[in-house]
Write a protein that holds these residues in place. Structure first.
Motif, mmCIF file in Angstrom:
data_model
loop_
_atom_site.group_PDB
_atom_site.id
_atom_site.type_symbol
_atom_site.label_atom_id
_atom_site.label_comp_id
_atom_site.label_asym_id
_atom_site.label_seq_id
_atom_site.Cartn_x
_atom_site.Cartn_y
_atom_site.Cartn_z
ATOM 1 N N GLY A 16 0.933 -1.235 -0.073
ATOM 2 C CA GLY A 16 -0.020 -0.361 0.225
ATOM 3 C C GLY A 16 0.908 0.974 -0.102
ATOM 4 N N LEU A 17 1.787 1.226 0.575
ATOM 5 C CA LEU A 17 2.890 2.334 0.970
ATOM 6 C C LEU A 17 3.254 2.658 -0.414
ATOM 7 C CD1 LEU A 17 4.146 1.977 4.952
ATOM 8 C CD2 LEU A 17 2.755 4.131 4.084
ATOM 9 N N HIS B 232 2.569 2.387 -3.487
ATOM 10 C CA HIS B 232 1.768 2.823 -4.206
ATOM 11 C C HIS B 232 1.197 4.081 -4.037
ATOM 12 C CE1 HIS B 232 -1.792 2.086 -6.716
ATOM 13 N NE2 HIS B 232 -2.637 3.312 -6.015
ATOM 14 N N LEU B 233 1.122 4.544 -2.887
ATOM 15 C CA LEU B 233 0.531 5.633 -2.536
ATOM 16 C C LEU B 233 2.344 6.461 -3.122
ATOM 17 C CD1 LEU B 233 -0.874 5.026 0.955
ATOM 18 C CD2 LEU B 233 -1.112 6.072 -0.916
ATOM 19 N N GLN B 234 3.607 5.975 -2.633
ATOM 20 C CA GLN B 234 4.799 6.102 -2.797
ATOM 21 C C GLN B 234 4.668 6.744 -4.721
ATOM 22 O OE1 GLN B 234 8.008 4.748 -2.281
ATOM 23 N NE2 GLN B 234 9.572 6.639 -2.753
ATOM 24 N N ASN B 235 4.414 5.611 -5.112
ATOM 25 C CA ASN B 235 4.516 5.581 -7.170
ATOM 26 C C ASN B 235 3.231 6.803 -7.449
ATOM 27 O OD1 ASN B 235 6.808 3.858 -7.090
ATOM 28 N ND2 ASN B 235 4.678 2.229 -7.510
ATOM 29 N N SER B 236 2.282 7.216 -6.543
ATOM 30 C CA SER B 236 1.014 7.982 -7.002
ATOM 31 C C SER B 236 1.901 9.263 -6.713
ATOM 32 C CB SER B 236 -0.460 6.936 -6.102
ATOM 33 O OG SER B 236 -0.167 6.485 -6.915
ATOM 34 N N GLY B 237 2.540 9.126 -6.273
ATOM 35 C CA GLY B 237 2.979 10.746 -5.493
ATOM 36 C C GLY B 237 2.076 11.043 -4.231
ATOM 37 N N LYS C 56 10.861 9.890 1.873
ATOM 38 C CA LYS C 56 11.158 10.262 2.737
ATOM 39 C C LYS C 56 10.615 9.605 4.067
ATOM 40 C CE LYS C 56 15.230 11.577 4.425
ATOM 41 N NZ LYS C 56 16.236 10.603 4.470
ATOM 42 N N THR C 57 9.260 10.066 3.710
ATOM 43 C CA THR C 57 8.020 9.446 4.591
ATOM 44 C C THR C 57 7.773 8.004 4.482
ATOM 45 O OG1 THR C 57 6.914 11.881 3.895
ATOM 46 C CG2 THR C 57 5.421 10.172 4.933
ATOM 47 N N ALA D 267 7.701 2.672 7.240
ATOM 48 C CA ALA D 267 8.129 1.335 6.640
ATOM 49 C C ALA D 267 8.950 1.331 8.455
ATOM 50 C CB ALA D 267 9.712 1.485 5.700
ATOM 51 N N ILE D 268 10.508 2.269 9.043
ATOM 52 C CA ILE D 268 11.302 1.578 9.841
ATOM 53 C C ILE D 268 9.778 1.434 11.393
ATOM 54 C CG2 ILE D 268 13.197 2.812 11.455
ATOM 55 C CD1 ILE D 268 13.437 3.943 9.344
#
Length: 62
Positions: A23-24, A26-31, A36-37, A42-43
């Motif tokens: 999910g993360l 996908h959100l990153q690829n969607s912008g 960094k977020t 993830a950490i």
């Protein structure tokens, strides 16, 4: 908690982490979120899994 229950919870946690990471990603690829977020979340998720695993390990009855 027995070892069998712990195994079931571990599998559920692993699937949940996989779903969160996908999910993360996908959100990153969607912008929606930045790299960094994504890293910070993830950490945080990894630390939470280690903590939960430690708690479950202590609750296993021998």
């Amino acid at each position: 908690m027995t070892n069998k229950q712990r195994l079931i919870y571990s599998i559920i946690i692993a699937l949940a982490v996989l779903a969160i990471m996908l999910g993360l990603s996908h959100l990153q690829n969607s912008g929606v979120i930045t790299e960094k977020t994504f890293q910070y979340i993830a950490i945080f998720v990894a630390v939470m899994v280690v903590v939960v695993n430690g708690i479950m390990r202590r609750k296993v009855k021998h």
